[in-house]
Design a protein around this motif. Structure first.
Motif, PDB file in Angstrom:
ATOM      1  N   MET A  62       0.780  -1.147   0.009  1.00 48.15           N
ATOM      2  CA  MET A  62      -0.028  -0.033   0.113  1.00 48.15           C
ATOM      3  C   MET A  62       0.939   1.503   0.174  1.00 48.15           C
ATOM      4  N   GLU A  63       2.030   1.263   0.594  1.00 49.75           N
ATOM      5  CA  GLU A  63       2.852   2.523   0.900  1.00 49.75           C
ATOM      6  C   GLU A  63       3.318   2.676  -0.762  1.00 49.75           C
ATOM      7  N   ARG A  64       3.746   1.782  -1.572  1.00 52.31           N
ATOM      8  CA  ARG A  64       4.106   2.061  -2.877  1.00 52.31           C
ATOM      9  C   ARG A  64       3.090   2.539  -3.704  1.00 52.31           C
ATOM     10  N   VAL A  65       1.987   1.937  -3.490  1.00 52.04           N
ATOM     11  CA  VAL A  65       0.755   2.555  -4.390  1.00 52.04           C
ATOM     12  C   VAL A  65       0.331   3.905  -3.984  1.00 52.04           C
ATOM     13  N   VAL A  66       0.536   4.370  -2.725  1.00 49.35           N
ATOM     14  CA  VAL A  66       0.314   5.769  -2.168  1.00 49.35           C
ATOM     15  C   VAL A  66       1.679   6.723  -2.841  1.00 49.35           C
ATOM     16  N   LYS A  67       2.652   6.132  -2.703  1.00 47.84           N
ATOM     17  CA  LYS A  67       3.801   7.017  -3.153  1.00 47.84           C
ATOM     18  C   LYS A  67       3.896   7.212  -4.700  1.00 47.84           C
ATOM     19  N   ASP A  68       3.509   6.135  -5.168  1.00 46.37           N
ATOM     20  CA  ASP A  68       3.635   6.098  -6.888  1.00 46.37           C
ATOM     21  C   ASP A  68       2.505   7.024  -7.310  1.00 46.37           C
ATOM     22  N   LEU A  69       1.580   6.813  -6.930  1.00 42.37           N
ATOM     23  CA  LEU A  69       0.291   7.670  -7.302  1.00 42.37           C
ATOM     24  C   LEU A  69      -0.144   9.039  -6.403  1.00 42.37           C
ATOM     25  N   GLU A  70       0.779   9.349  -5.761  1.00 45.75           N
ATOM     26  CA  GLU A  70       0.764  10.514  -4.686  1.00 45.75           C
ATOM     27  C   GLU A  70      -0.676  10.542  -4.204  1.00 45.75           C
ATOM     28  N   LEU A  71      -1.128   9.816  -3.736  1.00 42.72           N
ATOM     29  CA  LEU A  71      -2.399   9.517  -2.903  1.00 42.72           C
ATOM     30  C   LEU A  71      -2.498  10.279  -1.688  1.00 42.72           C
ATOM     31  N   PHE A  72      -1.310  11.048  -1.383  1.00 40.91           N
ATOM     32  CA  PHE A  72      -1.212  11.796  -0.229  1.00 40.91           C
ATOM     33  C   PHE A  72      -1.961  13.094  -0.471  1.00 40.91           C
ATOM     34  N   ALA A  73      -2.011  13.453  -1.709  1.00 39.31           N
ATOM     35  CA  ALA A  73      -2.590  14.654  -2.193  1.00 39.31           C
ATOM     36  C   ALA A  73      -4.180  14.226  -2.772  1.00 39.31           C
ATOM     37  N   SER A  74      -4.910  14.936  -2.208  1.00 34.20           N
ATOM     38  CA  SER A  74      -6.499  14.927  -2.935  1.00 34.20           C
ATOM     39  C   SER A  74      -6.961  16.148  -3.406  1.00 34.20           C
ATOM     40  N   TYR A  75      -7.859  16.201  -4.410  1.00 26.22           N
ATOM     41  CA  TYR A  75      -8.023  17.693  -5.077  1.00 26.22           C
ATOM     42  C   TYR A  75      -9.579  17.586  -5.151  1.00 26.22           C
ATOM     43  N   TYR A  76     -10.285  18.621  -4.789  1.00 26.21           N
ATOM     44  CA  TYR A  76     -11.746  18.852  -4.593  1.00 26.21           C
ATOM     45  C   TYR A  76     -12.000  20.117  -5.432  1.00 26.21           C
ATOM     46  N   GLU A  77     -13.313  20.172  -5.837  1.00 23.56           N
ATOM     47  CA  GLU A  77     -13.963  21.128  -6.516  1.00 23.56           C
ATOM     48  C   GLU A  77     -15.254  21.537  -6.062  1.00 23.56           C
ATOM     49  N   PHE A 109     -11.526  29.580 -22.135  1.00 24.43           N
ATOM     50  CA  PHE A 109     -11.265  29.156 -20.992  1.00 24.43           C
ATOM     51  C   PHE A 109     -12.323  29.543 -20.020  1.00 24.43           C
ATOM     52  N   VAL A 110     -12.259  28.794 -18.920  1.00 27.80           N
ATOM     53  CA  VAL A 110     -13.466  28.594 -17.890  1.00 27.80           C
ATOM     54  C   VAL A 110     -12.367  28.620 -16.492  1.00 27.80           C
ATOM     55  N   PRO A 111     -12.676  29.652 -15.783  1.00 24.50           N
ATOM     56  CA  PRO A 111     -11.699  29.649 -14.540  1.00 24.50           C
ATOM     57  C   PRO A 111     -12.111  28.610 -13.463  1.00 24.50           C
ATOM     58  N   ARG A 112     -11.141  28.169 -12.941  1.00 19.41           N
ATOM     59  CA  ARG A 112     -11.768  27.013 -11.722  1.00 19.41           C
ATOM     60  C   ARG A 112     -10.993  27.025 -10.770  1.00 19.41           C
ATOM     61  N   GLU A 113     -11.619  26.583  -9.546  1.00 23.97           N
ATOM     62  CA  GLU A 113     -10.810  26.692  -8.164  1.00 23.97           C
ATOM     63  C   GLU A 113     -10.746  25.284  -7.624  1.00 23.97           C
ATOM     64  N   VAL A 114      -9.593  24.915  -7.217  1.00 30.45           N
ATOM     65  CA  VAL A 114      -9.217  23.470  -7.036  1.00 30.45           C
ATOM     66  C   VAL A 114      -8.778  23.529  -5.371  1.00 30.45           C
ATOM     67  N   ARG A 152     -22.339  23.869  -6.367  1.00 32.86           N
ATOM     68  CA  ARG A 152     -23.258  24.738  -5.802  1.00 32.86           C
ATOM     69  C   ARG A 152     -23.837  24.050  -4.585  1.00 32.86           C
ATOM     70  N   VAL A 153     -23.910  22.647  -4.752  1.00 30.03           N
ATOM     71  CA  VAL A 153     -24.549  21.966  -3.694  1.00 30.03           C
ATOM     72  C   VAL A 153     -23.646  21.409  -2.888  1.00 30.03           C
ATOM     73  N   LYS A 154     -22.573  20.706  -3.320  1.00 27.55           N
ATOM     74  CA  LYS A 154     -21.669  19.821  -2.458  1.00 27.55           C
ATOM     75  C   LYS A 154     -20.227  20.016  -3.150  1.00 27.55           C
ATOM     76  N   THR A 155     -19.026  19.493  -2.428  1.00 27.27           N
ATOM     77  CA  THR A 155     -17.945  19.507  -2.879  1.00 27.27           C
ATOM     78  C   THR A 155     -17.493  18.099  -3.350  1.00 27.27           C
ATOM     79  N   SER A 156     -17.026  17.956  -4.293  1.00 27.92           N
ATOM     80  CA  SER A 156     -16.648  16.813  -4.907  1.00 27.92           C
ATOM     81  C   SER A 156     -15.217  16.459  -5.217  1.00 27.92           C
ATOM     82  N   GLU A 157     -14.679  15.193  -4.701  1.00 27.02           N
ATOM     83  CA  GLU A 157     -13.417  14.977  -5.368  1.00 27.02           C
ATOM     84  C   GLU A 157     -13.166  14.825  -6.724  1.00 27.02           C
TER      85      GLU A 157
END
Length: 186
Positions: free
Chosen positions: A29-44, A125-130, A47-52
């Motif tokens: 699991m440590e190798r998977v997290v490191k290789d895919l950089e899963l310690f960083a998560s991204y969300y947008e 272009f559409v501005p986005r906030e992540v 209007r109703v909810k925040t989604s990963e």
């Protein structure tokens, strides 16, 4: 009995248990997290909810250049406000802007440096906030292990069933594919 001791007959239960143990092991699991950089998560924020969001949904790629020990111990949030095809603004966890930067610029942070590279941006272009969340490496590994289930596909046989709970299908698929690839390299 001699063949059973060698694992040729009647001992497939132990072999399946060993394979399940390997697939759910912390080191894999440590190798998977490191290789895919899963310690960083991204969300947008919607209007109703925040989604990963994951990889191909991101308007940019972050490359971290930092000491792993410092980077992997972070538990922080920041926002990236994409202003144009060439520039973005960083916003700290308190909501205060910390500066406007060009894509490709190396940015110094408390945990090292990072560089943001744009992906193909929408035309027009559409501005986005992540929202970017960095969490401790050990928490990421534990979360992966919690959401993974591995079980025997049947009572007799050597097939395994892998299931990963994830709200973002492409992320779950990437995790399972990388887990299997790492398992196969061992």
């Amino acid at each position: 009995a001699a063949f059973q001791d060698l694992g040729f007959f009647g001992n497939s239960g132990t072999s399946i248990e060993n394979e399940i143990g390997i697939l759910t092991s912390r080191s894999l699991m440590e190798r998977v997290v490191k290789d895919l950089e899963l310690f960083a998560s991204y969300y947008e924020e919607g209007r109703v909810k925040t989604s990963e969001i994951f990889r191909e949904q991101l308007p940019f790629v972050i490359t971290f250049s930092a000491d792993e020990e410092r980077l992997y111990s972070q538990d922080t949030l920041f926002k990236v406000n994409v202003l144009s095809a060439g520039h973005f603004e960083l916003i700290d966890k308190e909501g205060a802007p910390t500066g406007t930067h060009a894509f490709g610029e190396k940015i110094a942070t408390a945990f090292g440096s990072m560089t943001l590279t744009p992906r193909l941006l929408e035309t027009p272009f559409v501005p986005r906030e992540v929202l970017v969340r960095l969490q401790p490496f050990s928490s990421s590994v534990s979360g992966l292990r919690t959401n993974l289930t591995v079980s025997a596909a049947g009572k007799k046989g050597s097939l395994l069933h892998l299931n990963f709970r994830c709200l973002v299908p492409s992320k779950g698929e990437a995790i399972l594919n990388h887990l299997i690839a790492q398992y196969n390299t061992d």
